[in-house]
Design an enzyme around this catalytic site. Structure first.
Site, short mmCIF file in Angstrom:
data_model
loop_
_atom_site.label_atom_id
_atom_site.label_comp_id
_atom_site.label_asym_id
_atom_site.label_seq_id
_atom_site.Cartn_x
_atom_site.Cartn_y
_atom_site.Cartn_z
N CYS A 112 32.88 50.48 49.80
CA CYS A 112 32.49 51.09 48.21
C CYS A 112 30.84 51.97 48.17
O CYS A 112 31.00 52.09 46.62
CB CYS A 112 32.93 49.82 47.29
SG CYS A 112 34.54 49.01 48.09
N HIS A 248 29.50 50.88 40.81
CA HIS A 248 30.74 50.44 41.20
C HIS A 248 32.03 50.05 40.18
O HIS A 248 32.06 48.82 39.71
CB HIS A 248 30.77 50.12 42.64
CG HIS A 248 32.07 49.75 42.68
ND1 HIS A 248 33.11 50.93 43.10
CD2 HIS A 248 32.17 48.35 43.67
CE1 HIS A 248 33.88 49.95 43.91
NE2 HIS A 248 33.75 48.98 44.37
N ASN A 278 39.54 49.65 40.41
CA ASN A 278 38.95 50.01 41.72
C ASN A 278 39.19 51.03 42.73
O ASN A 278 40.04 50.60 43.78
CB ASN A 278 38.27 48.16 42.22
CG ASN A 278 37.42 48.73 43.84
OD1 ASN A 278 36.77 49.57 43.94
ND2 ASN A 278 37.28 47.65 43.70
O1 UT7 Z 1 34.61 46.30 45.54
C1 UT7 Z 1 34.39 45.44 45.96
C2 UT7 Z 1 35.80 45.13 46.01
N1 UT7 Z 1 35.83 43.91 45.72
C3 UT7 Z 1 35.94 43.14 44.14
O2 UT7 Z 1 34.52 43.53 43.76
C4 UT7 Z 1 36.46 41.56 44.56
C5 UT7 Z 1 35.01 40.44 43.44
N2 UT7 Z 1 36.42 39.20 43.31
C6 UT7 Z 1 36.77 39.66 41.70
O3 UT7 Z 1 36.90 40.92 41.58
C7 UT7 Z 1 37.00 38.39 41.68
O4 UT7 Z 1 36.85 36.77 42.46
C8 UT7 Z 1 39.00 37.88 41.63
C9 UT7 Z 1 39.69 39.48 40.25
C10 UT7 Z 1 39.72 38.71 42.96
C11 UT7 Z 1 39.56 37.31 41.18
O5 UT7 Z 1 39.69 36.47 40.34
P1 UT7 Z 1 38.92 34.98 40.39
O6 UT7 Z 1 38.12 34.40 38.79
O7 UT7 Z 1 37.85 34.99 41.22
O8 UT7 Z 1 40.14 34.44 40.20
P2 UT7 Z 1 40.33 33.49 41.63
O9 UT7 Z 1 40.29 33.75 42.79
O10 UT7 Z 1 39.88 31.72 41.48
O11 UT7 Z 1 42.03 32.56 41.23
C12 UT7 Z 1 41.76 31.87 39.97
C13 UT7 Z 1 43.52 31.59 39.82
C14 UT7 Z 1 44.24 30.89 41.25
O12 UT7 Z 1 45.58 30.17 40.78
P3 UT7 Z 1 44.40 28.76 40.59
O13 UT7 Z 1 44.54 27.69 42.16
O14 UT7 Z 1 43.58 27.76 39.60
O15 UT7 Z 1 46.14 27.98 40.01
C15 UT7 Z 1 44.96 32.04 41.73
O16 UT7 Z 1 45.64 31.37 42.03
O17 UT7 Z 1 44.28 32.70 39.23
C16 UT7 Z 1 45.19 33.18 40.69
N3 UT7 Z 1 45.95 34.41 41.56
C17 UT7 Z 1 46.21 35.13 40.33
N4 UT7 Z 1 46.76 34.43 38.52
C18 UT7 Z 1 47.84 36.14 38.40
C19 UT7 Z 1 44.82 34.40 41.85
N5 UT7 Z 1 45.08 36.14 41.40
C20 UT7 Z 1 46.08 36.36 40.51
C21 UT7 Z 1 47.11 37.20 39.96
N6 UT7 Z 1 47.76 37.32 38.38
N7 UT7 Z 1 46.85 39.00 40.47
#
Ligand code: UT7
Length: 321
Positions: A112, A248, A278
């Site tokens: 990225c 980004h 993204n």
């Molecule tokens: O270009 C660089 C590439 N990458 C990035 O920039 C990614 C950086 N990270 C992020 O943007 C965030 O960490 C994410 C958007 C990927 C995830 O957000 P988060 O607030 O860190 O969520 P999490 O991974 O802590 O998940 C929270 C909950 C989980 O459920 P439980 O365990 O609390 O029951 C996940 O299973 O949200 C759940 N979850 C979803 N629910 C609905 C994870 N993905 C999804 C989804 N829809 N798409």
């Protein structure tokens, strides 16, 4: 030393739109979760397009905007980690399709952060007198690298391409600060399917983008403001002197957090991830083109471009528009 300046921009987004509502019929997710956690509403998906066709379309628009002829381009760099083929490179395919017959072409992969690495590379070539006019392109077909059963990644990414023409000028590119940490690369990976070796024909299984989202999030909100502050310090520039922070486009919460940590005005951080998702190496040049064509960039505005991504890699560029 010769200076360089961006004198034209272009971008291309695929025609097919994939909304959050549509995505929620593919994996267990919903519009509310995606909007709240990322700010993304929809993204574009390449169906008939390829990385090189999108890159070529963006390049032609950038050339038109810059009034530089294709035959006067002597360097093409494409930043991508999703080329439609490793050989020939995307940049060679672009050269063939736009008729930039005098250009030297190569692809560059810094995930990225790739566009910032490519811009810095082109600046170094031009300012040292080796080349005069460069086309720098970020292009990705990420939808072809995604596990569409993994809701942790598939909701984030989109396809597209952005391009700029960089030329000799009296002002423009001021400086850049790039970085890499190969020791932490495992938090964001994409391994192409290949056989192990001549004697072991086993296919390496991991052939999709895999990510530890929280680790990448923590890395980004720490590293991006630190990197921007160091760059500005090197060039005796204050946060208040920056007119636009073109970051980004990974996650709205990351951008808001960077603005807060820098103690900068959030209104100076434009966003288009709501309709692009993204797009990795393409996100910064697509946003620059959106702003340029929308009349938001005034001559002599001061810009910071900044990104982070797989590798791990990161970087920022400081420039006069
Ligand atoms: O270009 C660089 C590439 N990458 C990035 O920039 C990614 C950086 N990270 C992020 O943007 C965030 O960490 C994410 C958007 C990927 C995830 O957000 P988060 O607030 O860190 O969520 P999490 O991974 O802590 O998940 C929270 C909950 C989980 O459920 P439980 O365990 O609390 O029951 C996940 O299973 O949200 C759940 N979850 C979803 N629910 C609905 C994870 N993905 C999804 C989804 N829809 N798409």
């Amino acid at each position: 030393m010769t200076k360089t300046r961006i004198i034209g921009t272009g971008s291309y987004l695929p025609l097919t739109i994939l909304s959050n509502e549509h995505l929620s019929t593919i994996v267990d997710t919903n519009d509310e979760w995606i909007m709240e956690r990322t700010g993304i509403k929809e993204r574009r998906i390449a169906t008939t397009e390829t990385t090189s066709s999108m890159a070529s379309a963006a390049a032609l628009l950038a050339l038109e905007d810059s009034k530089v002829l294709a035959e006067d381009i002597d360097l093409i760099i494409v930043a991508t980690f999703t080329p439609d083929s490793s050989m020939p490179s995307v940049s060679c395919k672009v050269q063939g399709s736009i008729g930039a017959v005098h250009a030297v072409c190569f692809d560059l992969n810094a995930a990225c952060s790739g566009f910032l690495f490519a811009l810095t590379t082109a600046h170094a070539y031009i300012s040292s007198g080796i080349y005069k006019n460069a086309l720098i392109i970020g292009a990705e077909a990420l939808s072809r690298a995604i596990d569409w059963t993994d809701r942790g990644t598939c909701v984030l990414f989109g396809d597209g391409a952005g391009a700029v023409v960089l030329s000799k000028d009296s002002v423009g590119f001021i400086g850049s600060l790039l970085g890499s940490d190969g020791g932490k690369g495992e938090v964001l990976t994409y391994s192409k399917q290949m056989t192990k070796n001549l004697f072991d024909k086993e296919i390496i299984e991991n052939s999709y983008i895999q990510m530890d989202g929280q680790e990448v999030f923590k890395f980004a909100v720490r590293k991006v403001p630190e990197n921007i502050s160091q760059l500005l310090e090197q060039h005796h520039t204050n946060i208040g002197q920056i007119d636009h922070f073109i970051l980004h486009q990974a996650n709205k919460r990351i951008i808001q957090s960077v603005a807060k940590r820098l103690n900068a005005d959030e209104n100076k951080f434009p966003i288009n991830l709501n309709y692009c998702g993204n797009t990795s190496a393409a996100s910064i040049p697509i946003l620059i083109d959106d702003l340029n064509r929308g009349g938001k960039l005034k001559k002599n505005d001061t810009l910071v471009l900044s990104g982070f991504g797989g590798g791990l890699t990161w970087g920022s560029c400081l420039l006069t528009w």
